[in-house]
Design a protein around this motif. Structure first.
Motif, PDB file in Angstrom:
ATOM      1  N   THR A 114      50.282  32.234  65.238  1.00 49.46           N
ATOM      2  CA  THR A 114      50.902  33.549  65.137  1.00 49.46           C
ATOM      3  C   THR A 114      49.789  34.586  65.190  1.00 49.46           C
ATOM      4  OG1 THR A 114      52.162  35.085  63.756  1.00 49.46           O
ATOM      5  CG2 THR A 114      50.893  33.397  62.601  1.00 49.46           C
ATOM      6  N   LEU A 115      50.014  35.661  65.885  1.00 46.15           N
ATOM      7  CA  LEU A 115      49.019  36.737  65.938  1.00 46.15           C
ATOM      8  C   LEU A 115      49.237  37.757  64.839  1.00 46.15           C
ATOM      9  CD1 LEU A 115      48.726  37.232  69.804  1.00 46.15           C
ATOM     10  CD2 LEU A 115      47.369  35.773  68.280  1.00 46.15           C
ATOM     11  N   ASP A 116      50.301  37.598  64.058  1.00 40.59           N
ATOM     12  CA  ASP A 116      50.591  38.475  62.925  1.00 40.59           C
ATOM     13  C   ASP A 116      51.261  37.638  61.849  1.00 40.59           C
ATOM     14  OD1 ASP A 116      51.478  40.349  61.073  1.00 40.59           O
ATOM     15  OD2 ASP A 116      52.072  41.814  62.584  1.00 40.59           O
ATOM     16  N   ILE A 117      50.452  37.056  60.973  1.00 42.68           N
ATOM     17  CA  ILE A 117      50.989  36.098  60.011  1.00 42.68           C
ATOM     18  C   ILE A 117      51.928  36.771  59.008  1.00 42.68           C
ATOM     19  CG2 ILE A 117      49.103  36.238  58.313  1.00 42.68           C
ATOM     20  CD1 ILE A 117      49.340  33.094  58.189  1.00 42.68           C
ATOM     21  N   GLU A 118      51.657  37.998  58.644  1.00 39.67           N
ATOM     22  CA  GLU A 118      52.534  38.663  57.684  1.00 39.67           C
ATOM     23  C   GLU A 118      53.928  38.884  58.274  1.00 39.67           C
ATOM     24  OE1 GLU A 118      51.854  39.017  54.587  1.00 39.67           O
ATOM     25  OE2 GLU A 118      49.816  38.242  54.877  1.00 39.67           O
ATOM     26  N   GLU A 119      53.978  39.243  59.545  1.00 38.68           N
ATOM     27  CA  GLU A 119      55.270  39.420  60.200  1.00 38.68           C
ATOM     28  C   GLU A 119      56.009  38.089  60.311  1.00 38.68           C
ATOM     29  OE1 GLU A 119      58.482  41.318  61.821  1.00 38.68           O
ATOM     30  OE2 GLU A 119      56.708  42.194  60.864  1.00 38.68           O
ATOM     31  N   LYS A 150      52.230  28.440  50.141  1.00 35.46           N
ATOM     32  CA  LYS A 150      50.892  28.919  49.773  1.00 35.46           C
ATOM     33  C   LYS A 150      50.238  29.563  50.984  1.00 35.46           C
ATOM     34  CE  LYS A 150      48.354  24.575  50.648  1.00 35.46           C
ATOM     35  NZ  LYS A 150      47.445  23.576  50.047  1.00 35.46           N
ATOM     36  N   GLN A 151      49.232  30.407  50.730  1.00 29.74           N
ATOM     37  CA  GLN A 151      48.482  31.060  51.778  1.00 29.74           C
ATOM     38  C   GLN A 151      46.990  30.807  51.567  1.00 29.74           C
ATOM     39  OE1 GLN A 151      51.114  34.926  51.262  1.00 29.74           O
ATOM     40  NE2 GLN A 151      49.966  35.090  53.184  1.00 29.74           N
ATOM     41  N   THR A 152      46.250  30.600  52.662  1.00 28.40           N
ATOM     42  CA  THR A 152      44.821  30.332  52.586  1.00 28.40           C
ATOM     43  C   THR A 152      44.108  31.117  53.682  1.00 28.40           C
ATOM     44  OG1 THR A 152      44.884  28.430  54.104  1.00 28.40           O
ATOM     45  CG2 THR A 152      45.264  27.976  51.768  1.00 28.40           C
ATOM     46  N   GLU A 153      42.774  31.156  53.602  1.00 28.82           N
ATOM     47  CA  GLU A 153      41.966  31.794  54.636  1.00 28.82           C
ATOM     48  C   GLU A 153      40.620  31.091  54.702  1.00 28.82           C
ATOM     49  OE1 GLU A 153      40.495  36.242  56.118  1.00 28.82           O
ATOM     50  OE2 GLU A 153      41.631  36.001  54.246  1.00 28.82           O
ATOM     51  N   ASN A 154      40.157  30.805  55.927  1.00 28.86           N
ATOM     52  CA  ASN A 154      38.842  30.199  56.114  1.00 28.86           C
ATOM     53  C   ASN A 154      38.251  30.694  57.431  1.00 28.86           C
ATOM     54  OD1 ASN A 154      40.131  28.677  58.173  1.00 28.86           O
ATOM     55  ND2 ASN A 154      40.665  27.065  56.698  1.00 28.86           N
ATOM     56  N   SER A 155      37.243  29.997  57.952  1.00 31.38           N
ATOM     57  CA  SER A 155      36.560  30.449  59.161  1.00 31.38           C
ATOM     58  C   SER A 155      37.460  30.453  60.389  1.00 31.38           C
ATOM     59  CB  SER A 155      35.342  29.566  59.433  1.00 31.38           C
ATOM     60  OG  SER A 155      35.731  28.207  59.615  1.00 31.38           O
ATOM     61  N   VAL A 156      38.544  29.671  60.358  1.00 28.90           N
ATOM     62  CA  VAL A 156      39.468  29.612  61.496  1.00 28.90           C
ATOM     63  C   VAL A 156      40.419  30.813  61.479  1.00 28.90           C
ATOM     64  CG1 VAL A 156      41.242  28.226  62.633  1.00 28.90           C
ATOM     65  CG2 VAL A 156      39.298  27.106  61.556  1.00 28.90           C
ATOM     66  N   TYR A 175      58.386  21.117  56.024  1.00 33.27           N
ATOM     67  CA  TYR A 175      57.095  21.787  55.898  1.00 33.27           C
ATOM     68  C   TYR A 175      56.434  22.037  57.259  1.00 33.27           C
ATOM     69  CZ  TYR A 175      57.169  20.881  50.863  1.00 33.27           C
ATOM     70  OH  TYR A 175      57.506  20.861  49.523  1.00 33.27           O
ATOM     71  N   ILE A 176      55.997  23.275  57.483  1.00 39.29           N
ATOM     72  CA  ILE A 176      55.216  23.632  58.659  1.00 39.29           C
ATOM     73  C   ILE A 176      54.185  24.689  58.245  1.00 39.29           C
ATOM     74  CG2 ILE A 176      56.946  23.098  60.421  1.00 39.29           C
ATOM     75  CD1 ILE A 176      57.707  26.053  60.438  1.00 39.29           C
ATOM     76  N   TRP A 177      53.117  24.782  59.018  1.00 33.20           N
ATOM     77  CA  TRP A 177      52.071  25.767  58.775  1.00 33.20           C
ATOM     78  C   TRP A 177      52.103  26.844  59.859  1.00 33.20           C
ATOM     79  CZ3 TRP A 177      48.160  26.033  55.004  1.00 33.20           C
ATOM     80  CH2 TRP A 177      48.051  24.930  54.139  1.00 33.20           C
TER      81      TRP A 177
END
Length: 232
Positions: A57-62, A76-82, A95-97
Motif C-alpha cells: 500500500t502506498l498509504d497505510i493509514e488510508e 499491530k503496527q510496526t516500522e523498520n528499514s523496509v 490474518y494479512i499484513w
C-alpha cells in the motif's frame, strides 16, 4: 493491491534453510534474522510461526481506515528499514499484513513493479481462506481493490487484476486463519522425492491447474507444490 513479501514458518531457522535449500535450491539467505531468501522473483523469507503475506500500500493509514470500515481489525503496527507495516484481520478473522514501502529506490521499484515468478521454486499461487463468500466479496474488493473470476471447483476464486504474484480466495475454507502458499516446480514427482529425502511428506494429485502435492517439511510446516498445466 499487489503481494509485496511472504514468509514461511521456520520453527528452527537452520533446519528450515537446510530443507528448502535441498528441495527448492534456495540460497543467499540474509536479512536481520538470517531468513530472507535472495534468489526468488517474489521476495520471501523464512521465520516465525505462521504464513505471513504482506500486501503493498502506498498509504497505510488510508488502507487501515478501509480495513476497519469493512469490518476488519488492526492487530499491530510496526516500522523498520523496509517501511511501515500493519498486521490486520479481515472481516472473518483471517490474518494479512499491509506494507507501505520506504523511500529506498530498490524497495520502491519492487513495490511498484512486482514480478510474476515463472521459475522453479517461485511462488505459484497464494490462497486466502474465505469462510463466507459474501463477507469476502465485501472486504477484498473494498479494501484491496481486487476483482475476481467466477468460483471454480473447491471454491477457488482467482484475483484478476494483479500483475505480480497470482492469488485468490478459498471460499468455504474455515480450517485456518492464515493463507496457504503454493510453489511452481518443474516436476512435482522430482520435487516430492526431494521433500521426502529431506524428511518431509506429501502425496501427488492432479487438478486443472496441474500436477500438485500438499506437502509438509521436516518440522510440520505445510506448503504446496504445482507442476503447472499448459496455460498456467
Amino acid at each position: 493491491m499487489e503481494l509485496f513479501y511472504f514468509v514461511l514458518p521456520a520453527p528452527d531457522i537452520d533446519k528450515s534453510k537446510a530443507f528448502f535449500s535441498k528441495v527448492f535450491g534456495w540460497k543467499d539467505f540474509g536479512g536481520a534474522q538470517g531468513g530472507h531468501v535472495g534468489c526468488t522473483n517474489t521476495p520471501c523469507g523464512l521465520g516465525g510461526d505462521v504464513n505471513e503475506l504482506y500486501f503493498t500500500t502506498l498509504d497505510i493509514e488510508e488502507s487501515l481506515k478501509k480495513v476497519v470500515a469493512h469490518g476488519g481489525a488492526i492487530v499491530k503496527q510496526t516500522e523498520n528499514s523496509v517501511g511501515k507495516a500493519a498486521l490486520c484481520q479481515d472481516n472473518q478473522g483471517i490474518y494479512i499484513w499491509f506494507q507501505e514501502p520506504s523511500a529506498d529506490p530498490h524497495i520502491r521499484e519492487h513495490a511498484l513493479n512486482p514480478k510474476r515468478g515463472t521459475a522453479n521454486s517461485d511462488l505459484f499461487f497464494f490462497s486466502i481462506p474465505a469462510p463466507e463468500e459474501a463477507k469476502a466479496m465485501d472486504f477484498y474488493p473494498g479494501v484491496m481493490g481486487w476483482t475476481f473470476d467466477e468460483k471454480k471447483a473447491k471454491g477457488g476464486m482467482g484475483i484478476q487484476n494483479t500483475k505480480g504474484a497470482q492469488g485468490g480466495l478459498s471460499v468455504g475454507n474455515a480450517k485456518s486463519q492464515y493463507p496457504s502458499l503454493w510453489f511452481r516446480v518443474d516436476s512435482t514427482e522430482t520435487t516430492l522425492r526431494l521433500v521426502k529425502e529431506a524428511g518431509g511428506k506429501g502425496e501427488i494429485f492432479e487438478a486443472p491447474e496441474g500436477i500438485m502435492s500438499e506437502c509438509e517439511d521436516d518440522q510440520g510446516v505445510k506448503f504446496g507444490i504445482v507442476q503447472p498445466a499448459p496455460g498456467y
